[in-house]
Design an enzyme around this catalytic site. Sequence first.
Site, mmCIF file in Angstrom:
data_model
loop_
_atom_site.group_PDB
_atom_site.id
_atom_site.type_symbol
_atom_site.label_atom_id
_atom_site.label_comp_id
_atom_site.label_asym_id
_atom_site.label_seq_id
_atom_site.Cartn_x
_atom_site.Cartn_y
_atom_site.Cartn_z
ATOM 1 N NE ARG A 37 -3.453 0.207 2.708
ATOM 2 C CZ ARG A 37 -3.186 0.213 4.036
ATOM 3 N NH1 ARG A 37 -2.636 1.276 4.594
ATOM 4 N NH2 ARG A 37 -3.468 -0.827 4.769
ATOM 5 C CE1 TYR A 70 -11.836 16.081 -17.131
ATOM 6 C CE2 TYR A 70 -11.703 15.917 -14.749
ATOM 7 C CZ TYR A 70 -11.919 15.335 -15.984
ATOM 8 O OH TYR A 70 -12.222 13.999 -16.043
ATOM 9 C CG ASP A 123 -5.284 20.159 -13.331
ATOM 10 O OD1 ASP A 123 -4.372 19.774 -14.102
ATOM 11 O OD2 ASP A 123 -6.411 19.626 -13.286
ATOM 12 C CE LYS A 154 -7.304 13.059 -18.965
ATOM 13 N NZ LYS A 154 -7.753 14.199 -18.176
HETATM 14 C C1 LIG Z 1 -8.491 14.382 -17.051
HETATM 15 C C2 LIG Z 1 -8.243 15.545 -16.178
HETATM 16 C C3 LIG Z 1 -8.359 15.440 -14.783
HETATM 17 C C4 LIG Z 1 -8.792 14.160 -14.091
HETATM 18 O O1 LIG Z 1 -7.849 13.150 -14.257
HETATM 19 P P1 LIG Z 1 -8.217 11.570 -14.309
HETATM 20 O O2 LIG Z 1 -6.894 10.939 -14.485
HETATM 21 O O3 LIG Z 1 -9.169 11.371 -15.452
HETATM 22 O O4 LIG Z 1 -8.869 11.251 -12.996
HETATM 23 C C5 LIG Z 1 -8.069 16.564 -14.018
HETATM 24 N N1 LIG Z 1 -7.707 17.729 -14.600
HETATM 25 C C6 LIG Z 1 -7.599 17.867 -15.929
HETATM 26 C C7 LIG Z 1 -7.192 19.180 -16.506
HETATM 27 C C8 LIG Z 1 -7.862 16.787 -16.764
HETATM 28 O O5 LIG Z 1 -7.761 16.937 -18.096
#
Ligand SMILES: *Cc1c(COP(=O)(O)O)cnc(C)c1O
Length: 381
Positions: free
Chosen positions: A54, A106, A179, A204
């Site tokens: 974990r 997002y 982010d 991504k």
């Molecule tokens: C896809 C995305 C998220 C969420 O990520 P996941 O891996 O799908 O949980 C958060 N912020 C942005 C800008 C994103 O494109």
Amino acid sequence: MSLPNDLKASTIAAQAGGVIDMPSGGVVPPVQPSTTFVRDEDYALVNPDNIYSRDNSDIVRITENVLARLENAEEALLFPSGMAAIAALFRTLPNGATVVVQSGIYWGTTKWLRDFSARRQIALHEVDASDASALEQACTTHRPALVFIETPSNPWLKSVDIARAASCAHASGGLLAVDSTAATPVLQKPLELGADIVMHSATKGINGHSDVLAGVLATAAPAAKVWTDIKADRHDAGAVIGPFEAWLLLRGMRTLPLRVERMSANALKIASWLKAHPKVTDVFYPGLASHPGHKVAARQMQGGFGCLFSFLVQGGAPEALAVVGKLKLFHRATSLGGVESLVEHRHTIEPHTGIPESLIRVSVGIEDADDLIADLSQALG
Ligand SMILES: *Cc1c(COP(=O)(O)O)cnc(C)c1O
């Protein structure tokens, strides 16, 4: 085993931080699937780093180390998705805290945050943070414990001045989290601009092959309370990434700088071409000089503006969907940052959040830009 400190991102990534598997001599680290690790006759751990998976996994640590170096962070933590990383950050807030969050980001983040804030009596203030004075005003008025921004934002591609956001968060006694998914660690380093925490959906661009879900948080100040709280939360609540996912992520990251360079060049070329197309009424891409966030983006991004842009076609939803339906190379699918180009009609996904019906969001891959332009050209008719 470890590389010198002053290397560029492409060297760190290509060599996976310099890891050699000493027992085998392999230039690729192995995956160790064991969930538990053995003790000797005297009850000492055979490997003191590993007790239970974990929180102890060599491949996760190796991947986090590479991510930290790419981000110029002291520490990085992996999570099983981007949303799990965001949730771990917000769970450090006490009930009744105040937060300022960028509007129009997002949709998954906004939706989860609204629900979470309601359940935890958190005062959530959504503000268009690309307007620096509106953000400063919100910080002065609300004195948030945490400011959360997303730049470039998805799907509007707005740019937020990270250094200014950090000053106003700090002046009101709060922290700044960014982010930075659409930029990847290659193009933008929020920690160097004063952010306390940087977050990515590694699903991504970081992974880049549309085959791993992962999230990451990184910091330059690992002794800070927010960070020790996040680490405790990950360990105790168990939002950990599995060894196979971490291994795939590390494999994908070896080509990250190369992919980002190609995607950014492709995106700029295609966005510029669309900007001049008679059936396109607007293009949102921070790399275009005409974009309202271009100056800020050019100041805080190095080496390109990323793979993501949106454009508006003449007409409404039927016209946009007709263009999307005629595309042959762009896959009609959500997500971004993969080697294959994707296209999405965001209004279909979030009809209630003010996304224009004529907006088409594009994630540009590493294909030949002229092939992609020819596809868009036939689809626009
Ligand atoms: C896809 C995305 C998220 C969420 O990520 P996941 O891996 O799908 O949980 C958060 N912020 C942005 C800008 C994103 O494109």
